[in-house]
Design an enzyme around this catalytic site. Structure first.
Site, PDB file in Angstrom:
ATOM      1  N   HIS A   6      -6.856  -2.519   6.016  1.00 22.18           N
ATOM      2  CA  HIS A   6      -6.126  -1.270   6.368  1.00 22.18           C
ATOM      3  C   HIS A   6      -7.030  -0.068   6.284  1.00 22.18           C
ATOM      4  CE1 HIS A   6      -2.589   0.259   8.019  1.00 22.18           C
ATOM      5  NE2 HIS A   6      -2.392   0.869   6.787  1.00 22.18           N
ATOM      6  N   ASP A  14       5.892   4.766   4.705  1.00 20.80           N
ATOM      7  CA  ASP A  14       6.709   3.939   5.354  1.00 20.80           C
ATOM      8  C   ASP A  14       6.735   2.584   4.364  1.00 20.80           C
ATOM      9  OD1 ASP A  14       4.020   3.607   6.328  1.00 20.80           O
ATOM     10  OD2 ASP A  14       4.882   2.226   7.899  1.00 20.80           O
ATOM     11  N   HIS A  15       5.873   2.266   3.458  1.00 23.82           N
ATOM     12  CA  HIS A  15       6.093   1.072   2.567  1.00 23.82           C
ATOM     13  C   HIS A  15       6.391   1.557   1.070  1.00 23.82           C
ATOM     14  CE1 HIS A  15       4.083  -1.547   5.505  1.00 23.82           C
ATOM     15  NE2 HIS A  15       3.645  -0.328   6.049  1.00 23.82           N
ATOM     16  N   ASP A  24       0.339  -4.361   7.504  1.00 20.10           N
ATOM     17  CA  ASP A  24      -0.582  -3.245   7.601  1.00 20.10           C
ATOM     18  C   ASP A  24      -2.126  -3.781   7.466  1.00 20.10           C
ATOM     19  OD1 ASP A  24       1.629  -2.079   7.786  1.00 20.10           O
ATOM     20  OD2 ASP A  24       0.765  -0.174   7.203  1.00 20.10           O
ATOM     21  N   HIS A  47       8.125  -4.506  11.375  1.00 23.55           N
ATOM     22  CA  HIS A  47       7.120  -3.447  11.589  1.00 23.55           C
ATOM     23  C   HIS A  47       6.623  -3.091  13.001  1.00 23.55           C
ATOM     24  CE1 HIS A  47       3.430  -0.935  10.732  1.00 23.55           C
ATOM     25  NE2 HIS A  47       4.074  -1.011   9.305  1.00 23.55           N
ATOM     26  N   HIS A  93       0.786  -1.194  -0.032  1.00 25.21           N
ATOM     27  CA  HIS A  93       0.074  -0.091   0.033  1.00 25.21           C
ATOM     28  C   HIS A  93       1.049   1.482   0.048  1.00 25.21           C
ATOM     29  CE1 HIS A  93       0.809  -0.478   4.311  1.00 25.21           C
ATOM     30  NE2 HIS A  93       0.413   0.652   4.590  1.00 25.21           N
ATOM     31  N   HIS A 134       1.129   4.049   1.925  1.00 22.72           N
ATOM     32  CA  HIS A 134       1.588   4.759   3.600  1.00 22.72           C
ATOM     33  C   HIS A 134       3.164   4.867   3.167  1.00 22.72           C
ATOM     34  CE1 HIS A 134      -2.059   4.230   6.007  1.00 22.72           C
ATOM     35  NE2 HIS A 134      -2.076   5.222   5.340  1.00 22.72           N
TER      36      HIS A 134
HETATM   37 ZN   LIG Z   1      -0.028   1.502   6.437  1.00 29.56          ZN
END
Ligand SMILES: [Zn+2]
Length: 302
Positions: A141, A67-68, A204, A262, A63, A65
């Site tokens: 998520h 941090d990914h 997530d 994570h 996804h 976000h």
């Molecule tokens: Zn996320």
């Protein structure tokens, strides 16, 4: 160097810490190299881990976000700089095509990349090679998110004693494998089934059916475990798992080994063993709570 192993590039959720980089995971699978969720700093973490741009064959984003995915522009830039000549497949939630395109074209560089983009729009197969298939399933998520599962086809394992008893050796073995029969000897007489290995990557998500399906019978399961059970309320609210829930997924899905990662920055570095303990109350298999640059082998075949 093992043929099949997980190289952990980063383990922090949300924001990097002094000890943990943003997410990033490289799965070495024989000749293939799958990069999952390249967070910020992934290009440099690859350098520390000895993973080169030339080793990448697939990039899978769960996804968008930060941090990914914030490391995606850097990784693509590096692939171009190193003149990666091969086709690299890129998987990501298709509903966020606009975000992908911004990351894809975030900077100016000599762009001769050969990317095959496979936006994921629904559950199912997203890519196949001779060696494995890759499927995605929607997780639960705050934004569209897909988990991934790699499945090696089932095969057969030759039984040397049975081959020898029938005087079969050398090129005849190859012919028997290809044709399923050699004279009056059938392949089944001299071999046994060899189940293919399986790997799943779950980031997530709240507990959901898709997480259990992805993890089903996995040899190696990578699962986010952002929170401890005491903070389960946050996990549910923000669409995450606790370590105990990750353990439950691994146990109920019959996984062989579980990688926890994570982590929320609220747990001080070095005190996360409590997360492993909580997962271990649910799952009796091997649990590895990973730090940046750890290497986790895929367990040997059964
Ligand atoms: Zn996320």
């Amino acid at each position: 160097m093992a043929n099949r192993e997980l190289v952990v590039l980063g383990t922090a959720s949300q924001a990097p810490t002094r000890r943990r980089n943003h997410n990033g995971y490289f799965l070495r699978w024989d000749g293939a190299g799958l990069l999952f969720d390249p967070g910020e700093g992934t290009q440099r973490q690859m350098l520390f881990a000895g993973v080169t741009a030339h080793q990448l064959t697939h990039i899978c984003v769960t996804h968008f976000h930060g941090d990914h995915c914030l490391g995606l522009p850097g990784v693509l830039h590096r692939m171009a700089l190193d003149r990666v000549p091969d086709v690299v497949e890129v998987m990501y939630p298709g509903v966020n095509e606009d975000v992908y395109q911004r990351l894809r074209h975030a900077a100016l560089f000599h762009d001769a990349l050969l990317l095959v983009e496979r936006p994921v729009v629904s559950d199912g197969l997203v890519s196949t090679t001779e060696a494995f298939s890759l499927e995605a399933r929607a997780l639960s998520h705050l934004v569209p998110t897909f988990g991934y599962r790699l499945t090696e086809p089932d095969g057969v394992r030759m039984l040397p004693a049975e081959l020898a008893a029938r005087g079969i050796s050398g090129p005849d073995v190859g012919q028997l494998l290809r044709d399923g029969r050699l004279g009056d000897v059938s392949l089944a007489e001299v071999s046994e089934p060899r189940p293919g290995q399986k790997f799943a990557f779950i980031m997530d998500t709240r507990l959901c059916d898709a997480a259990f399906s992805l993890a089903d019978g996995c040899d190696l399961l990578v699962c986010e475990s952002t929170f401890a059970s005491a903070d389960e309320g946050f996990a549910t609210e923000w669409g995450h798992l606790t370590a105990r829930q990750a353990g439950r997924i691994a146990a109920e899905a019959g996984a062989r080994s579980l990688v926890l990662t994570h982590f929320s920055q609220r747990y001080e570095y070095g005190t996360e063993s409590r997360l492993r303990d909580e997962a271990a109350e649910e799952f009796g298999g091997l649990i590895t709570l990973v730090n940046d640059l750890d290497v986790v082998p895929v367990p040997p075949r059964r």
